[in-house]
Design an enzyme around this catalytic site. Structure first.
Site, mmCIF file in Angstrom:
data_model
loop_
_atom_site.group_PDB
_atom_site.id
_atom_site.type_symbol
_atom_site.label_atom_id
_atom_site.label_comp_id
_atom_site.label_asym_id
_atom_site.label_seq_id
_atom_site.Cartn_x
_atom_site.Cartn_y
_atom_site.Cartn_z
ATOM 1 N N PHE A 123 9.861 22.317 -5.502
ATOM 2 C CA PHE A 123 9.443 21.797 -4.708
ATOM 3 C C PHE A 123 10.129 20.003 -4.438
ATOM 4 O O PHE A 123 9.988 19.462 -5.620
ATOM 5 C CB PHE A 123 8.294 21.708 -4.195
ATOM 6 C CG PHE A 123 8.202 20.776 -3.014
ATOM 7 C CD1 PHE A 123 7.844 21.279 -1.670
ATOM 8 C CD2 PHE A 123 7.895 18.733 -2.883
ATOM 9 C CE1 PHE A 123 7.190 20.879 -1.039
ATOM 10 C CE2 PHE A 123 6.971 18.382 -2.492
ATOM 11 C CZ PHE A 123 7.347 18.689 -0.899
ATOM 12 N N ASP A 210 14.395 15.811 -10.890
ATOM 13 C CA ASP A 210 13.489 15.405 -9.953
ATOM 14 C C ASP A 210 11.847 15.179 -11.119
ATOM 15 O O ASP A 210 10.959 15.660 -11.183
ATOM 16 C CB ASP A 210 12.965 16.308 -8.804
ATOM 17 C CG ASP A 210 12.229 15.993 -8.168
ATOM 18 O OD1 ASP A 210 11.021 15.135 -7.977
ATOM 19 O OD2 ASP A 210 12.089 16.756 -7.261
ATOM 20 N N LYS A 239 7.033 8.271 -6.199
ATOM 21 C CA LYS A 239 4.892 8.587 -6.278
ATOM 22 C C LYS A 239 4.790 7.140 -7.718
ATOM 23 O O LYS A 239 4.382 5.719 -6.366
ATOM 24 C CB LYS A 239 4.898 9.637 -6.940
ATOM 25 C CG LYS A 239 4.990 11.104 -5.739
ATOM 26 C CD LYS A 239 4.169 12.172 -6.466
ATOM 27 C CE LYS A 239 4.403 13.467 -5.462
ATOM 28 N NZ LYS A 239 3.675 13.364 -4.296
HETATM 29 C C1 LIG Z 1 9.287 16.744 -7.314
HETATM 30 C C2 LIG Z 1 8.672 16.445 -6.531
HETATM 31 N N1 LIG Z 1 10.106 15.805 -5.655
HETATM 32 C C3 LIG Z 1 9.911 15.645 -4.388
HETATM 33 C C4 LIG Z 1 8.812 15.376 -3.330
HETATM 34 C C5 LIG Z 1 8.776 14.680 -2.448
HETATM 35 O O1 LIG Z 1 8.043 13.297 -2.289
HETATM 36 P P1 LIG Z 1 7.927 12.410 -1.227
HETATM 37 O O2 LIG Z 1 6.329 13.312 -0.387
HETATM 38 O O3 LIG Z 1 7.610 10.965 -1.118
HETATM 39 O O4 LIG Z 1 9.093 12.573 -0.227
HETATM 40 C C6 LIG Z 1 7.458 15.170 -4.291
HETATM 41 C C7 LIG Z 1 6.251 15.458 -3.985
HETATM 42 O O5 LIG Z 1 5.015 15.892 -3.824
HETATM 43 C C8 LIG Z 1 7.929 15.971 -5.267
HETATM 44 O O6 LIG Z 1 6.260 16.249 -6.341
#
Ligand SMILES: Cc1ncc(COP(=O)(O)O)c(C=O)c1O
Length: 390
Positions: A123, A210, A239
């Site tokens: 994700f 990520d 986050k």
């Molecule tokens: C690993 C990862 N990357 C990207 C995102 C996307 O982040 P945002 O909701 O701040 O766009 C998330 C959100 O849960 C995530 O867990």
């Protein structure tokens, strides 16, 4: 638009690991806004920094130097070894920046259509680029055409990477979450991550981590790559960095840090003084106070209470994750767990369909951790008993 299946509760204030609803009923926070309020609600240093900055200056735009942005970049540099940073407002945007950076890197190597290897079940966000990198069919479905240029492979399978290396000359990067969060708290094997690093070095590909969910103290270190002995070329965070204020960063080192120049990318709000004041306070707290060290202790208390209160150990198939990124995979159905937790005054979440995702704040006390673990056990016990009676 009804894009969320919202629970029937509204919170009006929070303090540490507790949220209070509009009737003043307390709830133990086992989700931290989905890995955002890692330092708990109303952390004194973060709150003070935000109030002070709001009284001075909120926004100027990136047309000018922003000293707080430079100072957060300096803190991140010292903590991660990354060299250059692009500031944005969310995890998806940090991923978008990385996708552009990797494509630019590919073009500069002479690749006409640069591709990125990504993982099934991963994700990376909901914007179209990040969604194209995401490996969850349910989330992607109905939003085509998605972007070209992503090669989806199964996690923990180096032979799939080797097969691509042997058959293609248009790969620029590999992007992974070291622990797949939304996918159900599924850590990638350390040997696999080391194998990715070795292949990236050999093939001249960029390795992108990520760490939007794993970062900012959640797993017991500022970023989880430190624990794995694998340093990526590009590191993404968001986050927990602002503890609730919207901020994301795409960090890069070496050749990756040189890809984007003036006019190549931008963000109106990215790295504004207010969000950077919050991030500065978060990073200062993480590096100066013994708070990340709490992750393992809280995890231990929570899981010990879970194990001692569960009536039948076979109700739990597996416990995964690191620090305060905890995935509990029960053998019972998961559809009632969140609502039953709410009834008992604890906030829980389900990830990957089959896993209870528990993401408590680093400021949770030992007693609160035990209460959370015992309540999760009580929820699973109740569901098992109900199934037995059915
Ligand atoms: C690993 C990862 N990357 C990207 C995102 C996307 O982040 P945002 O909701 O701040 O766009 C998330 C959100 O849960 C995530 O867990």
């Amino acid at each position: 638009m009804p894009t969320y299946g919202r629970l029937p509760v509204t919170f009006s204030r929070g303090e540490g690991a507790i949220l209070y609803d509009t009737d003043n009923r307390p709830y133990l926070d086992g989700v931290s806004g989905i890995a955002v309020t890692n330092l708990g609600h109303q952390h004194p240093q973060v709150t003070a920094a935000v109030i002070e900055q709001a009284q001075k200056l909120v926004h100027t735009s990136n047309l000018f130097r922003i000293d707080l942005q430079e100072s957060v970049a300096e803190q991140l540099r010292a903590m991660t070894g990354m060299e250059n940073m692009f500031f944005c407002n969310s995890g998806a945007e940090a991923n978008e920046a990385a996708i552009k950076l990797a494509r630019r890197f590919g073009h500069q190597k002479g690749i006409e259509t640069p591709h990125m290897i990504v993982l099934d079940g991963a994700f990376h966000g909901r914007t179209v680029g990040a969604l194209s990198a995401t490996g969850n069919q349910k989330i992607r479905q109905g939003f085509g055409p998605l972007l070209e240029g992503f090669l989806h492979v199964p996690p923990n399978d180096l032979s799939a990477i080797d097969a691509l290396a042997d058959s293609r000359t248009d790969i620029a990067a590999i992007m992974v979450e070291p622990i797949m969060g939304e996918g159900g708290i599924r850590p990638l094997q350390t040997d696999y991550l080391r194998g990715l690093h070795a292949r990236c070095a050999k093939q001249d590909w960029l390795l992108i981590f990520d760490e939007v969910q794993t970062g900012n103290g959640r797993c017991g270190s500022a970023y989880v790559f430190e624990q794995l002995g694998v340093s990526p070329d590009v590191l993404l965070t968001a986050k927990g960095l602002g503890n609730g204020l919207p901020i994301g960063v795409c960090m890069a080192k070496g050749v990756a840090a040189e890809q984007l120049g003036p006019g190549d990318h931008g963000s109106t709000y990215g790295g504004n003084p207010l969000c950077c004041a919050a991030a500065q306070a978060v990073l200062r707290t993480l590096s100066e106070e013994p708070v990340m060290q709490r992750a393992e202790a809280i995890r231990h208390r929570l899981l010990s209470a879970l194990n001692s209160h569960i009536q039948d150990p076979s109700l739990i198939a597996e416990v995964r994750g690191r620090g305060l990124m905890i995935g509990i995979q029960p053998t019972t159905a998961t559809d009632q767990i969140v609502a039953r937790g709410l009834d008992k005054g604890v906030l829980l979440n389900i990830a990957g369909g089959d896993t209870v995702r528990v993401l408590p704040p680093l400021v949770m006390s030992d007693e609160q951790a035990e209460e959370l673990g015992a309540t999760i056990a009580a929820v699973l016990n109740d569901i098992a008993q109900q199934d037995d009676c059915a």
